[in-house]
Design a protein around this motif. Structure first.
Motif, PDB file in Angstrom:
ATOM      1  N   THR A 429       0.804  -1.217   0.000  1.00 56.38           N
ATOM      2  CA  THR A 429       0.000   0.000   0.000  1.00 56.38           C
ATOM      3  C   THR A 429       0.841   1.273   0.000  1.00 56.38           C
ATOM      4  N   MET A 430       2.142   1.134   0.255  1.00 62.22           N
ATOM      5  CA  MET A 430       3.025   2.304   0.263  1.00 62.22           C
ATOM      6  C   MET A 430       3.600   2.613  -1.121  1.00 62.22           C
ATOM      7  N   SER A 431       3.355   1.755  -2.088  1.00 60.80           N
ATOM      8  CA  SER A 431       4.012   1.914  -3.391  1.00 60.80           C
ATOM      9  C   SER A 431       3.648   3.233  -4.066  1.00 60.80           C
ATOM     10  N   ALA A 489       5.142  11.204   2.967  1.00 64.26           N
ATOM     11  CA  ALA A 489       4.316  11.330   4.169  1.00 64.26           C
ATOM     12  C   ALA A 489       2.901  11.799   3.832  1.00 64.26           C
ATOM     13  N   VAL A 490       2.792  12.808   2.963  1.00 63.28           N
ATOM     14  CA  VAL A 490       1.474  13.358   2.625  1.00 63.28           C
ATOM     15  C   VAL A 490       0.652  12.349   1.824  1.00 63.28           C
ATOM     16  N   VAL A 491       1.249  11.785   0.760  1.00 61.11           N
ATOM     17  CA  VAL A 491       0.507  10.835  -0.081  1.00 61.11           C
ATOM     18  C   VAL A 491       0.196   9.565   0.697  1.00 61.11           C
ATOM     19  N   GLY A 492       1.130   9.133   1.541  1.00 60.45           N
ATOM     20  CA  GLY A 492       0.877   7.954   2.356  1.00 60.45           C
ATOM     21  C   GLY A 492      -0.290   8.166   3.302  1.00 60.45           C
ATOM     22  N   ALA A 493      -0.351   9.348   3.921  1.00 61.25           N
ATOM     23  CA  ALA A 493      -1.455   9.644   4.835  1.00 61.25           C
ATOM     24  C   ALA A 493      -2.782   9.711   4.088  1.00 61.25           C
ATOM     25  N   LEU A 494      -2.798  10.356   2.924  1.00 60.79           N
ATOM     26  CA  LEU A 494      -4.026  10.443   2.130  1.00 60.79           C
ATOM     27  C   LEU A 494      -4.489   9.061   1.676  1.00 60.79           C
ATOM     28  N   THR A 495      -3.523   8.220   1.285  1.00 56.36           N
ATOM     29  CA  THR A 495      -3.869   6.859   0.862  1.00 56.36           C
ATOM     30  C   THR A 495      -4.485   6.079   2.010  1.00 56.36           C
ATOM     31  N   TRP A 496      -3.917   6.212   3.180  1.00 54.68           N
ATOM     32  CA  TRP A 496      -4.428   5.493   4.347  1.00 54.68           C
ATOM     33  C   TRP A 496      -5.841   5.960   4.690  1.00 54.68           C
ATOM     34  N   VAL A 497      -6.069   7.285   4.666  1.00 56.28           N
ATOM     35  CA  VAL A 497      -7.394   7.827   4.967  1.00 56.28           C
ATOM     36  C   VAL A 497      -8.413   7.345   3.943  1.00 56.28           C
TER      37      VAL A 497
END
Length: 533
Positions: A429-431, A489-497
């Protein structure tokens, strides 16, 4: 500048010796078929501590290091000594991270760093980005090795004086042909075997230089006094007052990128075990001592009043050796310098071939690829990569190669977040976040480097500039890495949300059924939610 006949004779004799060793390497420690990529490209993963010591030294300490490092000290002063702390930092971080990488490589049969990324993140796009970044980093680096070889031939006075291009470039063409032939036939075993001779001769030359030259120039006190008069930027005070942030960030950024180069990974994956890598990370800092001696040659050239050929500081060391040593020893020294170009160039070409055959040809082919076909493609690509580097050197200004290498170093550091995340565990999911960070930081780094102007106003005039978040100039690769981490950090957080909201809407787990992955041609079941190594 023409060397003595004795110098040329000794140089040619040693060159023929290493050529014979290169072809002999096809039968050295060969327990498998060279049609298998593991055997041809990684020596069967059987190299112990002794061989890996010379192999890693052979690929890290290049002609660019031995010639260009003292040339940097000669031309820009004390800043050139940044290579010493960067080497120490690189081995310290390598001791922590690299044994696990090698352990995973043995377990899953990785040949390239892209194999590792594909396995840990299940993303063809992220893997492709890492492949392209690695290839771009290698091509100008190979060209710079040939530039170093061209300097050696120029110092010997062979070839370059003729108006006929074929005669003028004949030595470089012959050396290229020999390099391509024994690399094609023996693979990684050829540079590994030659690295023994290369490193021993290099050590002998550097030890002799640090003993003999100070005696002839009146001692180190006299050397530094005369060199400081010749170059006001040589003193430690000038380094501190100019910009310590540039020195510090260049050392740190270079150390973080050192083992991300595909040819460094090739040498690591050839090790017999993680224990071999850990032991070498403990011992390789000894080589930093010799790097310091190499940098001192630039100080000695200043003290000796060397006036480089055509104003090119890269000739400072060859001319210093000619003035300070007897003809026969100059032949030995020039042979060592030539091997400092040939050995790394061979490993780099093999690494480039692996990336193309393994991560472009095999990965994106719609038909089944045999092991022999994969190896053949790697061999052929390794030859064409050398041809491309040779054409580049013979037809274009070497400043362009330096600019591309500058950009390659900036780009290569941007895959660091991907590698570190992959070492922690499998995070498919981090890709997207990692790919976004890599893309944005590469664009930013390229733009920042383009904005740096040369004295005559041309772009790509250096590798340092003030980032958008500081007023002080720093190494552009480091500022791009900061951008990279912010985007991840930003894209990872948005993806998680986003995934959490989607999960809540449909009442399903974040991940669906286990996916499959292919490692070394074998399809395996993978739980995408797993984060264990």
């Amino acid at each position: 500048m023409n060397a003595q006949p004795v110098t040329v004779a000794v140089f040619v004799a040693l060159f023929l010796l290493i050529t014979g060793m290169g072809f002999r390497a096809t039968r050295w420690r060969n327990k498998g078929k060279l049609t298998d990529l593991d055997e041809w490209a990684l020596g069967g993963r059987t190299f112990g501590s002794f061989i890996v010591w010379f192999l890693l030294g052979g690929e890290i300490y290049t002609a660019y290091t031995i010639i260009a490092l003292p040339a940097a000290v000669f031309s820009v002063g004390a800043f050139g000594f940044y290579a010493l702390p960067y080497a120490a930092l690189a081995y310290t971080m390598g001791f922590i991270a690299l044994p696990k990488l090698v352990s995973l490589a043995h377990k899953n049969q990785y040949v390239t760093l892209t194999d590792f990324v594909n396995d840990r993140f299940q993303s063809n796009w992220l893997g492709l980005a890492v492949t392209i970044t690695g290839l771009i980093a290698l091509l100008p680096y190979i060209a710079l090795q040939l530039v170093g070889l061209e300097v050696v031939f120029g110092a010997l006075g062979i070839g370059g004086s003729s108006d006929n291009w074929l005669v003028k470039d004949a030595p470089l063409l012959i050396a290229f042909g020999v390099l391509a032939a024994y690399t094609y036939s023996a693979g990684l075993r050829a540079p590994a075997l030659i690295a023994f001779v290369k490193d021993m001769l290099t050590y002998i030359v550097l030890i002799a230089a640090v003993i003999v030259i100070p005696i002839k120039l009146g001692g180190f006190g006299s050397i530094f006094e005369r060199a400081a008069q010749a170059s006001p930027t040589l003193t430690s005070e000038s380094l501190v007052t100019s910009n310590p942030a540039i020195y510090l960030t260049t050392a740190i950024g270079s150390s973080l990128a050192l083992f991300l180069y595909p040819h460094a990974v090739t040498g690591l994956f050839a090790a017999r075990s993680p224990k071999v890598v850990r032991r070498n990370m403990s011992l390789l800092p000894i080589n930093a001592v010799f790097m310091g001696i190499a940098a001192l040659l630039g100080v000695m050239a200043l003290a000796a009043g060397i006036s480089p050929k055509d104003g090119n500081p890269q000739y400072a060391v060859p001319q210093l050796l000619i003035e300070m040593f007897p003809s026969w020893f100059v032949g030995v020294a020039f042979a060592a310098l030539a091997m400092c170009a040939l050995v790394p160039a061979a490993i780099m070409a093999i690494a480039a071939g692996n990336l193309v055959s393994r991560n472009l040809y095999r990965q994106f082919s719609r038909r089944e690829i045999s092991a022999a076909s994969e190896t053949l493609v790697s061999k052929v690509v390794s030859v064409f990569v050398k041809i491309g580097a040779l054409v580049f050197v013979l037809t274009m200004d070497t400043t362009i190669a330096v600019n591309f290498q500058l950009l390659a170093g900036i780009w290569l550091l941007q895959i660091l977040p991907t590698i570190l995340t992959g070492l922690i565990g499998r995070y498919p999911t981090m890709s997207r976040a990692l790919l976004s960070g890599l893309t944005v930081s590469v664009v930013y780094g390229t733009w920042a480097a383009y904005q740096v102007k040369t004295p005559d106003g041309a772009p790509f005039g250096g590798s340092t500039a003030p980032p958008f978040f500081l007023s002080t100039p720093i190494y552009i690769a480091v500022s791009a890495l900061v951008v990279n981490l912010l985007v991840v950090a930003v894209v990872g957080a948005l993806t998680w949300v986003t995934r959490s909201r989607n999960r809540d809407k449909v009442g399903l787990p974040v991940e669906s059924a286990p996916a499959t992955r292919e490692v070394a041609g074998v399809e395996r079941s993978v739980d995408p939610t797993a984060s264990s190594s």
